[in-house]
Design a protein around this motif. Structure first.
Motif, PDB file in Angstrom:
ATOM      1  N   ALA A  93      53.478 -36.914  41.174  1.00  0.00           N
ATOM      2  CA  ALA A  93      54.890 -37.051  40.802  1.00  0.00           C
ATOM      3  C   ALA A  93      55.430 -38.432  41.173  1.00  0.00           C
ATOM      4  CB  ALA A  93      55.722 -35.963  41.480  1.00  0.00           C
ATOM      5  N   VAL A  94      55.063 -38.919  42.359  1.00  0.00           N
ATOM      6  CA  VAL A  94      55.505 -40.250  42.787  1.00  0.00           C
ATOM      7  C   VAL A  94      54.913 -41.317  41.864  1.00  0.00           C
ATOM      8  CG1 VAL A  94      55.263 -41.971  44.624  1.00  0.00           C
ATOM      9  CG2 VAL A  94      55.952 -39.641  45.185  1.00  0.00           C
ATOM     10  N   SER A  95      53.625 -41.206  41.559  1.00  0.00           N
ATOM     11  CA  SER A  95      52.970 -42.179  40.676  1.00  0.00           C
ATOM     12  C   SER A  95      53.569 -42.171  39.281  1.00  0.00           C
ATOM     13  CB  SER A  95      51.468 -41.894  40.585  1.00  0.00           C
ATOM     14  OG  SER A  95      50.863 -42.075  41.821  1.00  0.00           O
ATOM     15  N   PHE A  96      53.849 -40.978  38.762  1.00  0.00           N
ATOM     16  CA  PHE A  96      54.441 -40.874  37.434  1.00  0.00           C
ATOM     17  C   PHE A  96      55.834 -41.485  37.405  1.00  0.00           C
ATOM     18  CE2 PHE A  96      56.811 -38.645  34.098  1.00  0.00           C
ATOM     19  CZ  PHE A  96      55.998 -38.920  33.005  1.00  0.00           C
ATOM     20  N   THR A  97      56.627 -41.206  38.443  1.00  0.00           N
ATOM     21  CA  THR A  97      57.971 -41.775  38.534  1.00  0.00           C
ATOM     22  C   THR A  97      57.912 -43.295  38.585  1.00  0.00           C
ATOM     23  OG1 THR A  97      58.757 -39.810  39.688  1.00  0.00           O
ATOM     24  CG2 THR A  97      60.103 -41.794  39.892  1.00  0.00           C
ATOM     25  N   ALA A  98      56.998 -43.831  39.396  1.00  0.00           N
ATOM     26  CA  ALA A  98      56.844 -45.282  39.489  1.00  0.00           C
ATOM     27  C   ALA A  98      56.371 -45.875  38.167  1.00  0.00           C
ATOM     28  CB  ALA A  98      55.866 -45.631  40.605  1.00  0.00           C
ATOM     29  N   PHE A  99      55.530 -45.145  37.447  1.00  0.00           N
ATOM     30  CA  PHE A  99      55.029 -45.607  36.157  1.00  0.00           C
ATOM     31  C   PHE A  99      56.144 -45.695  35.126  1.00  0.00           C
ATOM     32  CE2 PHE A  99      53.295 -44.413  31.952  1.00  0.00           C
ATOM     33  CZ  PHE A  99      52.483 -45.520  31.730  1.00  0.00           C
ATOM     34  N   LYS A 100      57.034 -44.714  35.136  1.00  0.00           N
ATOM     35  CA  LYS A 100      58.087 -44.645  34.123  1.00  0.00           C
ATOM     36  C   LYS A 100      59.321 -45.477  34.443  1.00  0.00           C
ATOM     37  CE  LYS A 100      56.556 -41.977  30.871  1.00  0.00           C
ATOM     38  NZ  LYS A 100      56.430 -42.485  29.520  1.00  0.00           N
ATOM     39  N   ALA A 117      62.319 -47.478  40.281  1.00  0.00           N
ATOM     40  CA  ALA A 117      61.658 -46.569  41.222  1.00  0.00           C
ATOM     41  C   ALA A 117      60.377 -47.212  41.762  1.00  0.00           C
ATOM     42  CB  ALA A 117      61.332 -45.242  40.549  1.00  0.00           C
ATOM     43  N   ARG A 118      59.660 -47.933  40.910  1.00  0.00           N
ATOM     44  CA  ARG A 118      58.425 -48.598  41.332  1.00  0.00           C
ATOM     45  C   ARG A 118      58.710 -49.595  42.449  1.00  0.00           C
ATOM     46  NH1 ARG A 118      56.940 -51.357  36.835  1.00  0.00           N
ATOM     47  NH2 ARG A 118      56.433 -49.349  35.935  1.00  0.00           N
ATOM     48  N   LYS A 119      59.807 -50.323  42.307  1.00  0.00           N
ATOM     49  CA  LYS A 119      60.171 -51.304  43.326  1.00  0.00           C
ATOM     50  C   LYS A 119      60.502 -50.626  44.654  1.00  0.00           C
ATOM     51  CE  LYS A 119      62.893 -55.474  43.877  1.00  0.00           C
ATOM     52  NZ  LYS A 119      63.855 -56.381  43.280  1.00  0.00           N
ATOM     53  N   VAL A 120      61.208 -49.478  44.583  1.00  0.00           N
ATOM     54  CA  VAL A 120      61.559 -48.736  45.790  1.00  0.00           C
ATOM     55  C   VAL A 120      60.309 -48.129  46.432  1.00  0.00           C
ATOM     56  CG1 VAL A 120      62.767 -46.684  46.657  1.00  0.00           C
ATOM     57  CG2 VAL A 120      63.918 -48.250  45.082  1.00  0.00           C
ATOM     58  N   ILE A 121      59.438 -47.553  45.617  1.00  0.00           N
ATOM     59  CA  ILE A 121      58.266 -46.844  46.131  1.00  0.00           C
ATOM     60  C   ILE A 121      57.193 -47.810  46.630  1.00  0.00           C
ATOM     61  CG2 ILE A 121      56.340 -45.323  45.496  1.00  0.00           C
ATOM     62  CD1 ILE A 121      58.360 -44.022  43.472  1.00  0.00           C
ATOM     63  N   LEU A 129      45.834 -53.274  53.644  1.00  0.00           N
ATOM     64  CA  LEU A 129      45.570 -52.388  52.521  1.00  0.00           C
ATOM     65  C   LEU A 129      44.897 -53.198  51.430  1.00  0.00           C
ATOM     66  CD1 LEU A 129      49.076 -50.722  52.318  1.00  0.00           C
ATOM     67  CD2 LEU A 129      47.099 -49.919  53.574  1.00  0.00           C
ATOM     68  N   SER A 130      43.878 -52.623  50.798  1.00  0.00           N
ATOM     69  CA  SER A 130      43.256 -53.405  49.742  1.00  0.00           C
ATOM     70  C   SER A 130      43.220 -52.680  48.412  1.00  0.00           C
ATOM     71  CB  SER A 130      41.848 -53.817  50.140  1.00  0.00           C
ATOM     72  OG  SER A 130      41.059 -52.668  50.369  1.00  0.00           O
ATOM     73  N   ASP A 131      42.933 -51.398  48.431  1.00  0.00           N
ATOM     74  CA  ASP A 131      42.807 -50.698  47.163  1.00  0.00           C
ATOM     75  C   ASP A 131      43.885 -49.654  46.939  1.00  0.00           C
ATOM     76  OD1 ASP A 131      40.533 -52.130  46.481  1.00  0.00           O
ATOM     77  OD2 ASP A 131      39.229 -50.762  47.558  1.00  0.00           O
ATOM     78  N   PHE A 132      44.600 -49.278  47.969  1.00  0.00           N
ATOM     79  CA  PHE A 132      45.611 -48.228  47.860  1.00  0.00           C
ATOM     80  C   PHE A 132      47.011 -48.806  47.920  1.00  0.00           C
ATOM     81  CE2 PHE A 132      42.197 -45.653  49.950  1.00  0.00           C
ATOM     82  CZ  PHE A 132      42.061 -44.706  48.969  1.00  0.00           C
ATOM     83  N   GLU A 133      47.910 -48.160  47.199  1.00  0.00           N
ATOM     84  CA  GLU A 133      49.324 -48.391  47.421  1.00  0.00           C
ATOM     85  C   GLU A 133      49.650 -47.654  48.719  1.00  0.00           C
ATOM     86  OE1 GLU A 133      51.252 -50.373  45.839  1.00  0.00           O
ATOM     87  OE2 GLU A 133      50.151 -50.717  44.001  1.00  0.00           O
ATOM     88  N   PRO A 134      50.696 -48.045  49.436  1.00  0.00           N
ATOM     89  CA  PRO A 134      51.006 -47.385  50.709  1.00  0.00           C
ATOM     90  C   PRO A 134      51.138 -45.863  50.619  1.00  0.00           C
ATOM     91  CG  PRO A 134      52.273 -49.390  50.504  1.00  0.00           C
ATOM     92  CD  PRO A 134      51.563 -49.187  49.194  1.00  0.00           C
ATOM     93  N   SER A 135      51.813 -45.374  49.581  1.00  0.00           N
ATOM     94  CA  SER A 135      51.979 -43.913  49.468  1.00  0.00           C
ATOM     95  C   SER A 135      50.638 -43.219  49.252  1.00  0.00           C
ATOM     96  CB  SER A 135      52.945 -43.561  48.339  1.00  0.00           C
ATOM     97  OG  SER A 135      52.410 -43.929  47.087  1.00  0.00           O
ATOM     98  N   GLU A 136      49.726 -43.859  48.506  1.00  0.00           N
ATOM     99  CA  GLU A 136      48.402 -43.283  48.282  1.00  0.00           C
ATOM    100  C   GLU A 136      47.609 -43.213  49.581  1.00  0.00           C
ATOM    101  OE1 GLU A 136      47.040 -46.092  45.404  1.00  0.00           O
ATOM    102  OE2 GLU A 136      47.709 -44.891  43.708  1.00  0.00           O
ATOM    103  N   LEU A 137      47.724 -44.260  50.403  1.00  0.00           N
ATOM    104  CA  LEU A 137      47.031 -44.276  51.684  1.00  0.00           C
ATOM    105  C   LEU A 137      47.546 -43.170  52.596  1.00  0.00           C
ATOM    106  CD1 LEU A 137      44.991 -45.668  53.557  1.00  0.00           C
ATOM    107  CD2 LEU A 137      46.855 -47.136  54.320  1.00  0.00           C
ATOM    108  N   VAL A 138      48.864 -42.999  52.667  1.00  0.00           N
ATOM    109  CA  VAL A 138      49.453 -41.959  53.510  1.00  0.00           C
ATOM    110  C   VAL A 138      48.994 -40.581  53.061  1.00  0.00           C
ATOM    111  CG1 VAL A 138      51.629 -40.844  54.150  1.00  0.00           C
ATOM    112  CG2 VAL A 138      51.441 -43.334  54.200  1.00  0.00           C
TER     113      VAL A 138
END
Length: 188
Positions: free
Chosen positions: A49-56, A60-64, A4-13
């Motif tokens: 929603a996932v990105s916002f949760t990870a941002f805040k 959650a960011r560590k888990v995601i 993966l180079s530009d995406f976080e795993p959840s973004e790629l999925v």
């Protein structure tokens, strides 16, 4: 992670799933376009929603998204972490060469970031760690630097800050050099 180079795993999925759903009505004339549009919109809402949760929330960011993998630190190769990430010594050497270094003796750290990019920190640079992010304290980084919550409270007092909630970002290195940004608009 190394592929993966530009995406976080959840973004790629989500991207792969959206492309599959978008292709369904093209491949099957009996598949309604409207249902594909609804699924794509739901996937977009989910990703936001996932990105916002990870941002805040740093927890959650560590888990995601996981955490960066340190492959090389101050003259020591972390073979366990490299095995875990399926990253060979050849990959390590290629990474340092791609970053402009010829030997491990020239670097202090080699880190695989959560998006798969490799960061190479030269020997003459002190690595800085995030201690506060959006008012949340990173206890592990405090310990990693050899500091405790009393040290953190004293640093905040020096900067006329009464609560970690007033801090948008605080980082420090092993020497105790800090960089601080307050929350905008006086948010607490």
């Amino acid at each position: 992670k190394k592929q993966l180079s530009d995406f976080e795993p959840s973004e790629l999925v989500v991207t792969i799933m959206m492309s599959e759903v978008a292709a369904m009505p093209v491949q099957d004339n009996f598949q309604p376009l409207f249902s594909s549009i609804i699924v794509i919109l739901l996937l977009l809402v989910f990703e936001v929603a996932v990105s916002f949760t990870a941002f805040k929330s740093p927890k959650a960011r560590k888990v995601i998204y996981g955490y960066p993998s340190v492959f090389f630190e101050r003259g020591k190769i972390n073979t366990k972490e490299m095995e875990k990430q399926r990253f060979s010594v050849t990959d390590l050497m290629e990474s340092i060469r791609n970053n402009g270094y010829a030997s491990l003796s020239e670097v202090e750290y080699v880190i695989m970031e959560t998006n798969g990019n490799i960061s190479v920190i030269p020997s003459d640079t002190e690595l800085s760690y995030v201690l506060i992010d959006h008012g949340s304290v990173y206890e592990g980084n405090l310990k990693r630097l050899g500091f405790d919550t009393n040290w953190l409270k004293n640093e905040l007092k020096k900067k006329n800050i009464n609560s970690v909630k007033e801090v948008f970002y605080l980082s420090a290195d092993k020497s105790g050099n800090t960089f601080l940004m307050k929350q905008e608009g006086g948010k607490k």
